[in-house]
Design a protein around this motif. Structure first.
Motif, PDB file in Angstrom:
ATOM      1  N   GLN A 248       6.357   6.582   6.058  1.00 19.41           N
ATOM      2  CA  GLN A 248       5.968   6.128   7.393  1.00 19.41           C
ATOM      3  C   GLN A 248       6.985   5.082   7.850  1.00 19.41           C
ATOM      4  OE1 GLN A 248       1.792   5.183   7.838  1.00 19.41           O
ATOM      5  NE2 GLN A 248       2.225   3.699   9.458  1.00 19.41           N
ATOM      6  N   GLU A 249       7.698   5.365   8.912  1.00 19.16           N
ATOM      7  CA  GLU A 249       8.785   4.500   9.354  1.00 19.16           C
ATOM      8  C   GLU A 249       8.311   3.069   9.598  1.00 19.16           C
ATOM      9  OE1 GLU A 249      12.190   4.261  12.894  1.00 19.16           O
ATOM     10  OE2 GLU A 249      10.800   5.962  12.794  1.00 19.16           O
ATOM     11  N   GLY A 250       9.026   2.124   8.998  1.00 20.13           N
ATOM     12  CA  GLY A 250       8.735   0.711   9.206  1.00 20.13           C
ATOM     13  C   GLY A 250       7.592   0.156   8.376  1.00 20.13           C
ATOM     14  N   LEU A 251       6.910   0.992   7.584  1.00 19.63           N
ATOM     15  CA  LEU A 251       5.768   0.516   6.811  1.00 19.63           C
ATOM     16  C   LEU A 251       6.239  -0.270   5.590  1.00 19.63           C
ATOM     17  CD1 LEU A 251       2.644   0.568   6.596  1.00 19.63           C
ATOM     18  CD2 LEU A 251       2.892   2.551   5.083  1.00 19.63           C
ATOM     19  N   VAL A 252       5.730  -1.478   5.435  1.00 25.98           N
ATOM     20  CA  VAL A 252       6.120  -2.355   4.328  1.00 25.98           C
ATOM     21  C   VAL A 252       4.867  -2.730   3.541  1.00 25.98           C
ATOM     22  CG1 VAL A 252       7.153  -4.562   3.669  1.00 25.98           C
ATOM     23  CG2 VAL A 252       8.051  -3.303   5.640  1.00 25.98           C
ATOM     24  N   ASN A 253       4.886  -2.466   2.229  1.00 30.41           N
ATOM     25  CA  ASN A 253       3.807  -2.937   1.360  1.00 30.41           C
ATOM     26  C   ASN A 253       3.935  -4.449   1.215  1.00 30.41           C
ATOM     27  OD1 ASN A 253       2.670  -0.376   0.754  1.00 30.41           O
ATOM     28  ND2 ASN A 253       4.261  -0.028  -0.777  1.00 30.41           N
ATOM     29  N   LEU A 254       2.945  -5.178   1.693  1.00 31.48           N
ATOM     30  CA  LEU A 254       2.952  -6.636   1.608  1.00 31.48           C
ATOM     31  C   LEU A 254       1.856  -7.054   0.625  1.00 31.48           C
ATOM     32  CD1 LEU A 254       4.049  -9.351   2.633  1.00 31.48           C
ATOM     33  CD2 LEU A 254       2.417  -9.222   4.521  1.00 31.48           C
ATOM     34  N   PHE A 255       2.254  -7.343  -0.613  1.00 34.74           N
ATOM     35  CA  PHE A 255       1.283  -7.671  -1.654  1.00 34.74           C
ATOM     36  C   PHE A 255       0.898  -9.139  -1.573  1.00 34.74           C
ATOM     37  CE2 PHE A 255       3.423  -3.921  -3.339  1.00 34.74           C
ATOM     38  CZ  PHE A 255       2.338  -3.151  -3.716  1.00 34.74           C
ATOM     39  N   ALA A 256      -0.405  -9.392  -1.575  1.00 31.80           N
ATOM     40  CA  ALA A 256      -0.887 -10.761  -1.407  1.00 31.80           C
ATOM     41  C   ALA A 256      -2.066 -11.038  -2.319  1.00 31.80           C
ATOM     42  CB  ALA A 256      -1.298 -10.985   0.044  1.00 31.80           C
TER      43      ALA A 256
END
Length: 483
Positions: free
Chosen positions: A203-211
């Motif tokens: 998916q274009e631009g999708l970033v996994n942001l782990f928090a």
């Protein structure tokens, strides 16, 4: 030769040390020489275990039930994660605030002798009847691990008769002295039972942001704002996430983590299994670290030029405000205690305000920490380093000797010594990114201007240590390590 899969035990990686008392310069030099050795404590007070970190990492997932296959006492420390979950709901505008759906199998003496399988099966049955969840996580414990209950086989058997996805997590506390191993155990289980190495369209631009749980909603919005300026969309996981968001992980074009030690090992696995490049730099606390974190993810996204323009704009906006805070804090001496990523990030942060580092407590020391120490030794004079998973008796000894003007970290013990304290492990208020920097700086300054509560607390609340302990070497119970 095939790659060896990571076991989830952080000590399995070379060069990780978890018991040490030294100085910043000495630890840097000894690590370079290869002289740091695994040590131990002949006396220890308190220890954060793997199970609590595994539970805290996932406890806010929607449509999930969490079963601790343990005695009741093993979930006592979950109260912090529960508090964060409740506060986080309020900040997100949820009207009907609830607790996590947590069930304890309640292993007792009889279970230890005859096994706890039936109690675990009954717990899963109750989870389904009460909550009809999409996900059921089963957490192993020291007790269930010692008696040999096969939670994998039980989960596989129960899966045949339940629609909910049942995920066993091996987070037995005795597996590792490095508490971040608990995060790894949770992510290993997610990859094995939910993602299953199945690739899906990107998916274009999708970033996994782990928090982790200790990231406030304000910090989440700040990180999402920063990513959006680069044209990215955050898949914010696993805190306040869902099964659907977890399943979207392989669709991402990049991954990054807010906490330096939260998902670092998992991001390596994601690159190997799903071709997702990642950025692993620092925790974005303070101007220098926020810049470094931002440049790291921009490089992965191919946005190096754009990020420099954004950073310049952000600096122009906040530098005059940082200068005002520096006027209030310059020259103040600070002791810092936090997780491995957060403690080093806060130590870099105080340089923004012209403060001096006198002591640093961190749970682990490894190659990542060495990078941070080399930087800190360049901006701070001699400071003490205590590598300790909890061990408050060492902390109070050091604080009593160093007598800092301020303490940044979990404040319980320092506050009772009358030191002005600021909670950097704060899931309720902003601490990260460019806006979090301003809030945290003003908060530290306000605490120094108004230390009355802590001074009164010190007058009436007594710590459980004899005066003779404060005169001892804080590290007298550490056996081995240097040399």
């Amino acid at each position: 030769m095939a790659n060896v899969r990571y076991s989830g035990v952080r000590e399995s990686r070379p060069g990780r040390v978890n018991d040490l008392g030294t100085t910043g310069k000495e630890v840097e030099e000894n690590y370079k020489k290869g002289c740091l050795k695994r040590a131990d404590r002949s006396f220890a007070q308190g220890l954060q275990c793997q199970q609590i970190n595994s539970m805290a990492a996932l406890m806010s997932l929607e449509d999930a039930v969490f079963i601790s296959h343990s005695p009741q006492g093993c979930v006592g420390c979950a109260i912090m994660a529960i508090d964060m979950f409740r506060v986080g709901q309020a900040h997100r505008g949820i009207k009907n605030i609830r607790n996590p759906r947590l069930i304890v199998s309640n292993l007792d003496q009889k279970s230890i002798v005859f096994g706890g399988e039936e109690k675990l099966r009954e717990s899963v049955k109750k989870a389904v009847e009460r909550y009809n969840p999409k996900l059921i996580f089963i957490y192993a414990s020291c007790a269930s691990g010692i008696i040999g209950d096969d939670i994998d086989a039980i989960a596989e058997d129960l899966q045949q008769e339940n629609e909910a996805l049942i995920v066993p997590i091996h987070c037995e506390g005795f597996k590792s002295k490095i508490c971040a191993s608990g995060f790894d155990a949770a992510f290993i289980a997610i990859n094995k039972y939910i993602l299953k190495q199945e690739k899906i369209p990107k998916q274009e631009g999708l970033v996994n942001l782990f928090a982790p749980t200790t990231v406030s909603y304000a910090d989440q919005k700040e990180m999402e704002r920063m990513l959006s300026l680069l044209g990215g969309t955050a898949n914010y996981i696993p805190f306040y996430s869902s099964l659907e968001k977890i399943k979207k992980i392989p669709a991402a074009v990049a991954s990054t983590s807010i906490c330096k030690v939260f998902a670092d090992e998992f991001m390596k696995t994601l690159e190997e299994d799903y071709d997702i490049p990642y950025s692993h730099t620092v925790m974005p606390i303070g101007m220098r670290n926020t810049d470094k974190w931002y440049r790291g993810i921009a490089r992965v996204l191919g946005k190096e030029k754009e990020v420099e323009e954004i950073i310049a704009s952000e600096h122009a906006r906040i530098e005059p405000l940082v200068a005002k805070i520096r006027e209030r804090l310059a020259g103040k001496r600070v002791f810092i205690c936090g997780g491995t990523g957060r403690s080093f990030a806060a130590a870099a942060l105080i340089d923004d305000f012209g403060m001096e580092l006198v002591g640093l407590e961190t749970p682990t020391y490894d190659a990542d920490a060495q990078v941070d120490i080399e930087y800190l030794n360049g901006i701070h004079k001699d400071f003490v380093v205590d590598v300790a998973n909890m061990q408050p008796f060492e902390q109070v000894n050091l604080i009593n000797k160093l007598k800092p003007d301020a303490f940044i970290g979990v404040p319980d013990w320092a506050a009772k010594l009358g030191i002005p304290t600021t909670h950097v492990l704060d899931g309720k208020r902003p601490t990260m990114g460019y806006d979090g920097l301003l809030y945290l700086g003003n908060k530290i300054a306000d605490q120094l201007d108004n230390p009355g509560f802590n001074k009164k607390l010190a007058k009436y609340a007594k710590l459980p240590y004899k005066q003779s302990w404060y005169e001892e070497d804080a590290f007298k119970y550490i056996v081995g390590g240097n040399g």
